[in-house]
Design an enzyme around this catalytic site. Structure first.
Site, PDB file in Angstrom:
ATOM      1  N   ASP A 152      50.976  33.123  78.854  1.00  0.00           N
ATOM      2  CA  ASP A 152      50.599  31.717  79.015  1.00  0.00           C
ATOM      3  C   ASP A 152      50.443  31.394  80.498  1.00  0.00           C
ATOM      4  O   ASP A 152      51.202  31.897  81.341  1.00  0.00           O
ATOM      5  CB  ASP A 152      51.656  30.799  78.402  1.00  0.00           C
ATOM      6  CG  ASP A 152      51.702  30.909  76.881  1.00  0.00           C
ATOM      7  OD1 ASP A 152      50.726  31.414  76.299  1.00  0.00           O
ATOM      8  OD2 ASP A 152      52.712  30.484  76.297  1.00  0.00           O
ATOM      9  N   TYR A 363      46.571  24.477  74.601  1.00  0.00           N
ATOM     10  CA  TYR A 363      47.887  24.752  75.166  1.00  0.00           C
ATOM     11  C   TYR A 363      48.670  23.452  75.305  1.00  0.00           C
ATOM     12  O   TYR A 363      48.186  22.484  75.895  1.00  0.00           O
ATOM     13  CB  TYR A 363      47.728  25.425  76.534  1.00  0.00           C
ATOM     14  CG  TYR A 363      49.007  25.956  77.100  1.00  0.00           C
ATOM     15  CD1 TYR A 363      49.742  26.923  76.423  1.00  0.00           C
ATOM     16  CD2 TYR A 363      49.508  25.484  78.315  1.00  0.00           C
ATOM     17  CE1 TYR A 363      50.925  27.422  76.949  1.00  0.00           C
ATOM     18  CE2 TYR A 363      50.683  25.981  78.846  1.00  0.00           C
ATOM     19  CZ  TYR A 363      51.393  26.943  78.150  1.00  0.00           C
ATOM     20  OH  TYR A 363      52.574  27.428  78.662  1.00  0.00           O
TER      21      TYR A 363
END
Length: 860
Positions: A152, A363
């Site tokens: 991420d 996200y």
């Protein structure tokens, strides 16, 4: 071979699926770690998912000092590390040899208050937290031609990728490495990320590691201090931290405001009017003096209108108001909006992470509130049009030549605001997950919609010389409210009236009221307040609040501090006020932001943090006993479960010094010896008010919350009539039968301990006894186990009826376990393809709650 490293196994699976262009990815294993092999344009790729952080920071075990080498540290493996301690700390030899002091140093692993000033400066090392994954990672890195870090894209993700790279560099020092940054698990997004690879941002990783180190230092020192300042109570570790403690202080500050609040009396004069001659119940009107603070004036006004029959319209005001659509969601605003819908911030983030991994939203850890120009808004609307609930609004939006979205105040370039990336099926998502997705999808569509228009009307009336008014608001143009109804008030429709019209007075009332104290923080409002004061980050705030609940510093929602939470903040504020203030935490957050920007170094920031904490610890140690006394009463207050029916003193949760088990005991001990057992494997919650007292025996009633099961309430007195169960004959004793005797097996519930068990009536001779599940209605079946001869009983629980052999040592259970082991160990070439899957759930889980295992569902 190209090696791709992701943060989690789910992400590895998704990326492999989205990038493979020559057949489906093949799941394989390297040692025990799943990997995914696939082909991209003829090149072999392997994707491995980590489990988040594969390295964990920890302190060394001991500090040692010599004149020649100065301070050094010794790790658990015996490795020597350099250490830098300030000259203000005393050096060996020490006057005492008692721990934590050693002949030539200090033991910092044990929890001793004198070691805390040394712990602050102790070196930190990173140890493998996932040895199996690290082993697999190195195995693949040795064979790879290139490596792509695809964790991420945030500080934590960059740190996870950096730690993984550090491990791979040990075996592949020269292999080319690049970084893939993405914001959603969609094919265009992932393909764009891998077609536009960048370098790993080491500054961002260093900022993440700085936070990791600083939080470890503050958390370890303060938690050890608070725990050692006062042992007792429930025996829990008293957690504290750099962000956690100021956050708790915010809640305590609000509670102090509420406690200091002095309510003031006021009076409200209101009534109901209806158009002249109509039959309806009328509409509400309120005196122009909204709150009378003088009772005599309130009574005088009421006397004027008490018997009034007619009200006359003296003025009419109509106003139109345009309401702008909301701005895009970032993490904080999503958590706040979800909390208003009954989803806690911590759960919101868990659900959002799951939706993100499933490719349904972007996200979820972002600050941005402005959609980037690269985001194709119409394409997202087209995707959402596949969901029937959104189709009418999507069709309307797609008919426009262009779409213009609202813009928030925060604009960043790392990730877009949170928006839907896939069309979800409400029938396939669990309730809370769908509710959160629905909130996100509707918010996105609302940001593209027109403003809504409301029309408000205010009537002024004269009633026997007293002025009254009535207001109503109606939605005349839905705009974005057609798709985003959250927080919308119901229409308050008023009749059509004009100046000079008369209305019938239905009733008039004078009501005495009191002002209310300031409202407590909801979890959503607390998240927003933390952001406002610079506490935590978008990724950590929800978990910090959840931690405060887990350690029993907070309770209920809106957030209410426990007595212990309030006592700890009061004591720390008195002896070390900087710890409870958000100012210092905000300074450290700013330090870490400079590290991320390359304007400061990790070493300098961590050293600054150590210096700040070091400046406070001496005062805390000096007042350790004072602080311990300050929180002692709070520990007892939070452990209270009721009132002793024998002496009237408090009954509290206690921990046995002998076996560390919990029980309920009277604070009047040793003069009062009243004690009660506590059900095992449950969280005990006191019941307040009359419901918390058993009407039969007067003992407290408690709420028991088993793990992942429905809560139940019981009287703590096992001898109470409400807890009694009739004895049940479940069979004959096989041991007595083998000896030529007769003995009945009786299921019984002890009046002393509240435990259920089966025991032979000849127990003193044969010693035959079996455990039983502690919850559920018990039935004898008359059957015996073919493997051991013990009785088979039926237990009816919330999940349904279960048939179990009560013998814990039944050889049949070993056979089943062995058969299951053989089934799961079968493999064929090609990895896990040949792995056998169990067709039914393990029966032991169903019965383990009560102690007896090895059952199966009844055919009832």
């Amino acid at each position: 071979m190209k090696l791709v490293v992701t943060e989690k196994n789910d992400a590895a699976q998704q990326i492999a699926r989205l990038l493979a262009n020559a057949g489906k990815p093949k799941q394989d294993k390297v040692y025990d770690t799943p990997v995914y092999r696939f082909t991209v344009d003829g090149e072999e790729w392997v994707n491995i998912g980590l489990r988040g952080h594969i390295l964990a920071p920890d302190f060394a075990r001991e500090l040692h000092y010599s004149k020649k080498e100065g301070w050094t540290a010794v790790t658990a493996e015996g490795e020597i590390l350099p250490a830098s301690l300030p000259d203000t700390l005393a050096r060996p030899p020490y006057d005492t040899k008692r721990k934590p002091f050693l002949k030539d140093g200090v033991d910092i692993k044990g929890w001793k208050v004198p070691s805390l000033p040394y712990l602050i400066w102790a070196p930190i090392e990173k140890q493998p937290a996932e040895k199996g994954i690290i082993r697999a990672l190195k195995n693949l890195a040795k064979k790879a031609d290139s490596i792509v870090i695809a964790t991420d894209f945030d500080r934590e993700g960059e740190l996870i990728g950096s730690d993984a790279l550090r491990q791979m560099r040990e075996v592949a020092p020269d292999t080319p490495v690049s970084r893939a940054r993405y914001s959603a698990f969609t094919k265009p997004e992932i393909e764009h990320a891998f077609n536009n690879l960048v370098d790993l941002d080491q500054n961002l990783a260093d900022a993440g590691e700085s936070r990791q180190y600083i939080d470890l230092i503050w958390g370890a020192v303060l938690t050890r201090y608070l725990t050692m300042a006062r042992f007792g109570g429930l025996g829990n570790v008293r957690s504290a931290g750099r962000v956690q403690t100021p956050t708790l202080a915010i809640v305590v500050e609000k509670e102090r405001e509420r406690n200091a609040f002095v309510p003031e009396d006021y009076w409200v004069l209101s009534g109901a009017l209806a158009p002249k001659g109509s039959d309806d119940d009328g509409f509400k009107v309120t005196h122009a003096t909204a709150r009378f603070t003088d009772e005599q004036k309130a009574n005088a006004a009421f006397d004027h209108v008490r018997d009034a029959k007619v009200a006359t319209v003296t003025n009419v005001e109509r106003k139109s108001r345009t309401n702008k659509p909301p701005v895009p969601f970032n993490t904080t605003s999503l958590q706040t909006a979800a909390a208003a819908e009954g989803i806690s911030p911590a759960r919101t983030m868990r659900l959002a992470e799951s939706l993100y991994m499933d490719g349904l939203i972007s996200y979820p850890r972002v600050d941005n509130t402005v959609y980037p120009k690269s985001l194709d808004l119409k394409d997202v609307v087209k995707t959402l049009s596949a969901v029937p609930q959104y189709r009418p609004v999507c069709t309307d939006l797609l008919s426009k030549e262009s779409l213009t979205a609202t813009r928030g105040k925060q604009e960043t370039t790392d990730h877009p605001p949170i928006y839907p990336t896939g069309a979800a099926d409400p029938d396939k998502l669990e309730g809370p997950a769908w509710r959160l997705y629905n909130l996100i999808a509707r918010r996105f569509l609302a940001t593209l919609s027109e403003p809504s228009v409301t029309e408000s009307t205010k009537f002024s009336f004269d009633v026997e010389g007293e002025p009254f008014s009535a207001s109503g608001t109606v939605l005349v143009k839905p705009g974005f409210r057609a798709i985003y109804p959250y927080g919308m008030k119901k229409d308050e429709q008023l009749p059509a009236l004009e100046v000079g019209d008369s209305c019938d007075v239905r009733k008039m009332d004078l009501e005495a009221k009191q002002t209310e104290p300031p409202a407590r923080y909801s979890q959503g409002r607390l998240i927003a307040e933390m952001e406002k004061r610079g506490l935590g980050t978008k990724s950590t705030r929800a978990s910090i609040i959840q931690r405060l609940y887990d350690v029993k510093y907070l309770k209920n929602d809106p957030c209410e501090p426990s007595q212990l939470g309030m006592a700890i903040i009061d004591a720390l504020t008195k002896y070390a006020p900087h710890i409870t203030s958000p100012d210092m935490t905000a300074v450290l957050e700013s330090d870490m932001t400079r590290v991320a920007a390359g304007e400061d170094t990790q070493d300098d920031v961590v050293r600054h943090s150590r210096t700040l904490l070091s400046g406070m610890i001496d005062a805390l140690i000096e007042h350790k006993d004072d602080l311990g006394d300050a929180i002692a009463d709070a520990v007892t207050a939070d452990a209270k479960v009721g009132v002793c029916p024998k002496c009237g003193r408090d009954l509290v949760m206690k921990t046995s010094a002998k076996n560390r088990s919990s029980f309920i005991g009277c604070m009047g001990w040793p003069d009062c010896d009243v004690t009660y057992p506590v059900p095992s494997r449950v969280k005990v919650i006191p019941i307040e008010g009359e419901q918390g007292v058993c009407p039969v025996c007067g003992a407290p009633r408690i709420k028991c919350q088993p793990f992942r099961s429905r809560a139940y309430e019981i009287c703590v007195n096992p001898a109470c009539e409400t807890n009694r169960e009739p004895d049940v004959k479940v069979g004959e004793c096989p041991v007595c039968a083998a000896a030529g005797k007769h003995g009945d097996l009786i299921a019984h519930k002890s009046e002393r301990t509240g435990k259920r068990f089966i025991r032979c009536e000849n127990y003193d001779v044969c010693s035959v006894s079996y455990p039983l599940p502690q919850r559920g209605e018990l039935h004898a079946t008359g059957e015996t186990c073919p493997d051991c001869g013990a009785p088979i009983v039926e237990v009816v629980t919330q999940r349904g009826p279960w048939r179990i052999c009560v013998n814990m040592d039944c050889p049949g259970k070993e056979k089943k376990a062995a058969a299951k082991g053989r089934g799961t160990s079968r493999k064929t070439k090609g990895g896990s393809k040949g792995t056998a899957k169990s067709s039914s759930k393990s029966t032991s889980k169903s019965a383990s709650k009560g102690g007896s295992k090895g059952g199966k569902r009844s055919s009832k």
